[in-house]
Design a protein around this motif. Structure first.
Motif, PDB file in Angstrom:
ATOM      1  N   ILE A 197       2.940   8.149 -12.518  1.00  0.00           N
ATOM      2  CA  ILE A 197       1.805   8.661 -13.288  1.00  0.00           C
ATOM      3  C   ILE A 197       1.056   9.726 -12.512  1.00  0.00           C
ATOM      4  N   ARG A 198       0.833   9.440 -11.233  1.00  0.00           N
ATOM      5  CA  ARG A 198       0.040  10.336 -10.401  1.00  0.00           C
ATOM      6  C   ARG A 198       0.697  11.707 -10.273  1.00  0.00           C
ATOM      7  N   SER A 214       0.855  -1.192   0.000  1.00  0.00           N
ATOM      8  CA  SER A 214       0.000   0.000   0.000  1.00  0.00           C
ATOM      9  C   SER A 214       0.886   1.235   0.000  1.00  0.00           C
ATOM     10  N   ALA A 215       0.276   2.381  -0.294  1.00  0.00           N
ATOM     11  CA  ALA A 215       1.036   3.632  -0.329  1.00  0.00           C
ATOM     12  C   ALA A 215       1.654   3.931   1.045  1.00  0.00           C
ATOM     13  N   GLU A 216       0.975   3.509   2.120  1.00  0.00           N
ATOM     14  CA  GLU A 216       1.486   3.778   3.478  1.00  0.00           C
ATOM     15  C   GLU A 216       2.833   3.088   3.725  1.00  0.00           C
ATOM     16  N   GLU A 217       3.014   1.920   3.093  1.00  0.00           N
ATOM     17  CA  GLU A 217       4.236   1.134   3.343  1.00  0.00           C
ATOM     18  C   GLU A 217       5.355   1.493   2.363  1.00  0.00           C
ATOM     19  N   THR A 218       5.157   2.550   1.581  1.00  0.00           N
ATOM     20  CA  THR A 218       6.084   2.859   0.502  1.00  0.00           C
ATOM     21  C   THR A 218       6.764   4.196   0.756  1.00  0.00           C
ATOM     22  N   PHE A 219       8.108   4.187   0.736  1.00  0.00           N
ATOM     23  CA  PHE A 219       8.837   5.425   1.079  1.00  0.00           C
ATOM     24  C   PHE A 219      10.223   5.380   0.441  1.00  0.00           C
ATOM     25  N   ILE A 220      10.890   6.549   0.406  1.00  0.00           N
ATOM     26  CA  ILE A 220      12.325   6.573   0.125  1.00  0.00           C
ATOM     27  C   ILE A 220      13.002   7.213   1.334  1.00  0.00           C
ATOM     28  N   LEU A 221      14.281   6.890   1.516  1.00  0.00           N
ATOM     29  CA  LEU A 221      15.009   7.381   2.682  1.00  0.00           C
ATOM     30  C   LEU A 221      15.761   8.661   2.330  1.00  0.00           C
ATOM     31  N   THR A 222      15.512   9.714   3.104  1.00  0.00           N
ATOM     32  CA  THR A 222      16.340  10.918   3.002  1.00  0.00           C
ATOM     33  C   THR A 222      17.231  10.941   4.246  1.00  0.00           C
ATOM     34  N   TRP A 223      18.169  11.895   4.303  1.00  0.00           N
ATOM     35  CA  TRP A 223      19.093  11.951   5.441  1.00  0.00           C
ATOM     36  C   TRP A 223      18.330  12.133   6.756  1.00  0.00           C
ATOM     37  N   ASP A 224      17.201  12.879   6.679  1.00  0.00           N
ATOM     38  CA  ASP A 224      16.461  13.178   7.922  1.00  0.00           C
ATOM     39  C   ASP A 224      15.229  12.291   8.110  1.00  0.00           C
ATOM     40  N   GLY A 225      15.204  11.129   7.455  1.00  0.00           N
ATOM     41  CA  GLY A 225      14.096  10.190   7.730  1.00  0.00           C
ATOM     42  C   GLY A 225      13.412   9.691   6.475  1.00  0.00           C
ATOM     43  N   LYS A 226      12.284   8.999   6.679  1.00  0.00           N
ATOM     44  CA  LYS A 226      11.558   8.398   5.556  1.00  0.00           C
ATOM     45  C   LYS A 226      10.642   9.437   4.903  1.00  0.00           C
ATOM     46  N   LEU A 227      10.680   9.484   3.582  1.00  0.00           N
ATOM     47  CA  LEU A 227       9.766  10.349   2.833  1.00  0.00           C
ATOM     48  C   LEU A 227       8.707   9.453   2.200  1.00  0.00           C
ATOM     49  N   ASN A 228       7.479   9.579   2.708  1.00  0.00           N
ATOM     50  CA  ASN A 228       6.368   8.755   2.234  1.00  0.00           C
ATOM     51  C   ASN A 228       6.140   9.001   0.738  1.00  0.00           C
ATOM     52  N   ILE A 229       5.713   7.935   0.044  1.00  0.00           N
ATOM     53  CA  ILE A 229       5.542   8.011  -1.421  1.00  0.00           C
ATOM     54  C   ILE A 229       4.522   9.083  -1.817  1.00  0.00           C
ATOM     55  N   LYS A 230       3.483   9.258  -0.995  1.00  0.00           N
ATOM     56  CA  LYS A 230       2.484  10.291  -1.335  1.00  0.00           C
ATOM     57  C   LYS A 230       3.097  11.676  -1.232  1.00  0.00           C
ATOM     58  N   ASP A 231       3.964  11.860  -0.221  1.00  0.00           N
ATOM     59  CA  ASP A 231       4.599  13.178  -0.066  1.00  0.00           C
ATOM     60  C   ASP A 231       5.587  13.436  -1.200  1.00  0.00           C
ATOM     61  N   LEU A 232       6.334  12.401  -1.595  1.00  0.00           N
ATOM     62  CA  LEU A 232       7.232  12.559  -2.740  1.00  0.00           C
ATOM     63  C   LEU A 232       6.410  12.892  -3.985  1.00  0.00           C
ATOM     64  N   GLY A 233       5.283  12.168  -4.130  1.00  0.00           N
ATOM     65  CA  GLY A 233       4.388  12.429  -5.268  1.00  0.00           C
ATOM     66  C   GLY A 233       3.908  13.870  -5.281  1.00  0.00           C
ATOM     67  N   SER A 234       3.583  14.392  -4.092  1.00  0.00           N
ATOM     68  CA  SER A 234       3.102  15.781  -4.008  1.00  0.00           C
ATOM     69  C   SER A 234       4.193  16.762  -4.423  1.00  0.00           C
ATOM     70  N   GLN A 259       4.450  16.529  -8.091  1.00  0.00           N
ATOM     71  CA  GLN A 259       3.227  17.067  -8.703  1.00  0.00           C
ATOM     72  C   GLN A 259       3.257  18.596  -8.727  1.00  0.00           C
ATOM     73  N   SER A 260       3.684  19.207  -7.595  1.00  0.00           N
ATOM     74  CA  SER A 260       3.685  20.667  -7.540  1.00  0.00           C
ATOM     75  C   SER A 260       4.736  21.193  -8.523  1.00  0.00           C
ATOM     76  N   ARG A 261       5.831  20.436  -8.675  1.00  0.00           N
ATOM     77  CA  ARG A 261       6.838  20.804  -9.671  1.00  0.00           C
ATOM     78  C   ARG A 261       6.241  20.692 -11.083  1.00  0.00           C
ATOM     79  N   ASP A 262       5.475  19.627 -11.324  1.00  0.00           N
ATOM     80  CA  ASP A 262       4.861  19.394 -12.637  1.00  0.00           C
ATOM     81  C   ASP A 262       3.938  20.554 -13.025  1.00  0.00           C
ATOM     82  N   ARG A 263       3.222  21.073 -12.030  1.00  0.00           N
ATOM     83  CA  ARG A 263       2.266  22.160 -12.323  1.00  0.00           C
ATOM     84  C   ARG A 263       2.975  23.497 -12.555  1.00  0.00           C
ATOM     85  N   SER A 264       4.131  23.683 -11.887  1.00  0.00           N
ATOM     86  CA  SER A 264       4.755  25.004 -11.934  1.00  0.00           C
ATOM     87  C   SER A 264       5.833  25.109 -13.020  1.00  0.00           C
ATOM     88  N   SER A 265       6.269  23.979 -13.587  1.00  0.00           N
ATOM     89  CA  SER A 265       7.388  24.020 -14.532  1.00  0.00           C
ATOM     90  C   SER A 265       6.913  23.615 -15.923  1.00  0.00           C
TER      91      SER A 265
END
Length: 544
Positions: free
Chosen positions: A474-475, A415-435, A438-444
């Motif tokens: 995709i999202r 599930s999306a909850e169990e999906t993350f990448i590791l940054t130096w300061d902790g886990k970045l949830n997949i939805k947050d990475l997606g956001s 996404q915000s980059r996609d809209r502004s660039s």
């Protein structure tokens, strides 16, 4: 046996009786006889008439039909279900329409009325499509469980469409509808994975995107494996292999077990199993693909088949990747089919080589980042303590990178909850990475062409995890994603990525071709010859 006293006439009382009837119909027949359930429903019906409660009366008709079905009285069951469906349509209640349309489809199928069953199941699928957005937006407990409720309806309709009349090939219109249904099912599963109805589809035709590509839909049904193949300017091809889904699943799991160990993946028995899967999916269309000068095979894979490395399928002489570019897609309708913009190839690379709490070091990440950044002249690197969530967010927002390469620990789960990448300061949830993406996609005005996860591990054998990687891309407006089907070998990854970016920097080389060249280079390296090293890499999404 069942002992009930009629409840006082009230809506709550009626629905309590209906709930009891539904429970009894689904459980062991010793709890209540068909007559007892029918009496319960008749009492509820009298009360529903007094209160003029049409939805309750609609449920009563549907449940009475189920009682007759248990008593093997198909004609009565069908007539009552048709009335229930009609009332549900008058009420414009998709949750009821889907339920009674599915029931009608089952009854007609059991009577041998295939075309009538297709009509009913199509109504059920249409009602589910209407419901999907509401289901995802509603609270957890109100949601239908996707695998128990939504998926079986789609699969049953696909099965009916692909059956064909005795001895006759399947009608082209039914092949097209089955293909669209599989696309829609993939979208439904993505929406379910993210609990988000925002993932949208735009119908496109593969042949218009790339005339040298064949799109292959292997569809796993309970008693057979069906394959639809679509090639530019050709009638859609279909073939079917009678085989239990359990056997396909068992073969897939056995394969993954041996492929994911460096020693096991070189064994002759593994090659034999890879050939078995090749025979099921590709053998019947092998000659046609060769005649058509096909260069790229795009697999819209289903269920457990998503977890297999299609590049490693074997025809008895060679691996598939030795003949074709091979990519995975969660569905063509989800793609943005634009070729790679060469002149703007800029990279944002992030990596962590040192150990972090709970995660071992990744020593070869240093080499990997050095090698790949020499291939792409314009790049920004966030390494070790610089790869924080804030820095990543800022760089995505300000650096106009078309390639984002992340060489850090991560997990793709069920599930999306169990999906993350590791940054130096902790886990970045997949939805947050997606956001962030996404915000980059809209502004660039520079799209992210490619998102690479080079050190992330996928829950091996988990089809939802594979879908999650593609879905996240995709999202968030990313056109292609590159990741691993199982934990990647650190050294092999560094070599693979160097070859990949070297090829990608060449004009006229597509992402799929660069991906293939990198796999072949690993295969030819004596250290990485077995599929364990080169086959876990998958390219998903846009292959141009």
């Amino acid at each position: 046996t069942l002992q009930t006293n009629p409840l006082p006439t009230s809506r709550e009382g009626i629905y309590a009786q209906l709930h009891l009837a539904a429970t009894l119909l689904q459980t062991d027949a010793t709890l209540a006889s068909p007559d007892q359930i029918m009496n319960l429903l008749l009492t509820a019906d009298q009360q529903a008439q007094q209160l003029n409660d049409t939805p309750a009366q609609t449920y009563i008709l549907g449940y009475q039909a189920q009682v007759y079905r248990q008593m093997q009285q198909g004609a009565k069951a069908q007539a009552l279900t048709e009335r229930a469906l009609h009332q549900a349509q008058v009420l414009e209640a998709p949750a009821m329409i889907y339920q009674w349309a599915e029931q009608l489809g089952q009854l007609r199928r059991d009577q041998g009325d295939r075309s009538g069953a297709i009509v009913a199941y199509t109504k059920a699928v249409n009602a589910l499509s209407t419901l999907r957005g509401d289901l995802i937006a509603s609270s957890e407990d109100a949601q239908f469980t996707f695998r128990d409720t939504v998926e079986p309806v789609y699969r049953e309709l696909v099965k009916l469409l692909l059956q064909g009349e005795a001895g006759q090939p399947v009608e082209p219109v039914n092949l097209t509808q089955a293909r669209l249904l599989i696309e829609d099912l993939q979208l439904a599963e993505l929406q379910d994975y993210f609990q988000d109805a925002c993932v949208q589809a735009n119908p496109i035709v593969a042949d218009e995107v790339d005339p040298t590509a064949a799109v292959i839909y292997p569809i796993l049904l309970d008693d057979r494996l069906d394959v639809i193949v679509s090639v530019a300017g050709q009638p859609v091809h279909h073939h079917s292999t009678p085989i239990a889904a359990e056997q396909v699943e068992q073969t897939a799991y056995q394969l993954l077990e041996t492929l994911t160990t460096a020693l096991g993946s070189g064994q002759a028995s593994t090659t034999q199993q890879l050939q078995q899967v090749y025979d099921w999916i590709l053998d019947p269309v092998e000659a046609a693909l060769e005649q058509q000068s096909i260069e790229t095979l795009v697999f819209v894979a289903d269920g457990v088949l998503r977890t297999l490395p299609f590049t490693a399928l074997h025809d008895g002489d060679q691996y598939l990747v030795e003949q074709y570019n091979v990519v995975l897609s969660p569905g063509l309708n989800l793609l943005d089919p634009q070729p790679l913009q060469r002149q703007d190839l800029r990279m944002l690379a992030g990596g962590i080589s040192e150990s972090r709490p709970g995660f071992p070091p990744l020593p070869f990440v240093t080499d990997e980042l050095q090698q790949i950044t020499t291939q792409v002249s314009e790049h920004q690197v966030l390494f070790n303590q610089d790869l924080t969530q804030a820095n990543l967010a800022e760089s995505l927002a300000t650096a106009p990178a078309s390639v984002v390469h992340l060489a850090t620990h991560g997990t793709f789960g069920t599930s999306a909850e169990e999906t993350f990448i590791l940054t130096w300061d902790g886990k970045l949830n997949i939805k947050d990475l997606g956001s962030l993406l996404q915000s980059r996609d809209r502004s660039s005005n520079i799209p992210i062409e490619l998102l690479v996860f080079s050190a992330c591990r996928t829950a091996a054998g988990d089809s939802r995890a594979v879908l999650g990687i593609a879905g996240m891309a995709i999202r968030s407006g990313v056109r292609s994603a590159l990741a691993g089907l199982w934990p990647l070998d650190d050294r092999a990854t560094a070599v693979f990525m160097e070859h990949f970016y070297e090829a990608l920097a060449q004009p006229e080389v597509t992402k799929a071709e660069a991906f293939r060249q990198a796999q072949l280079a690993l295969m030819q390296d004596s250290r990485f010859r077995t599929p364990y090293y080169w086959s876990p890499f998958v390219m998903m999404g846009n292959w141009l």
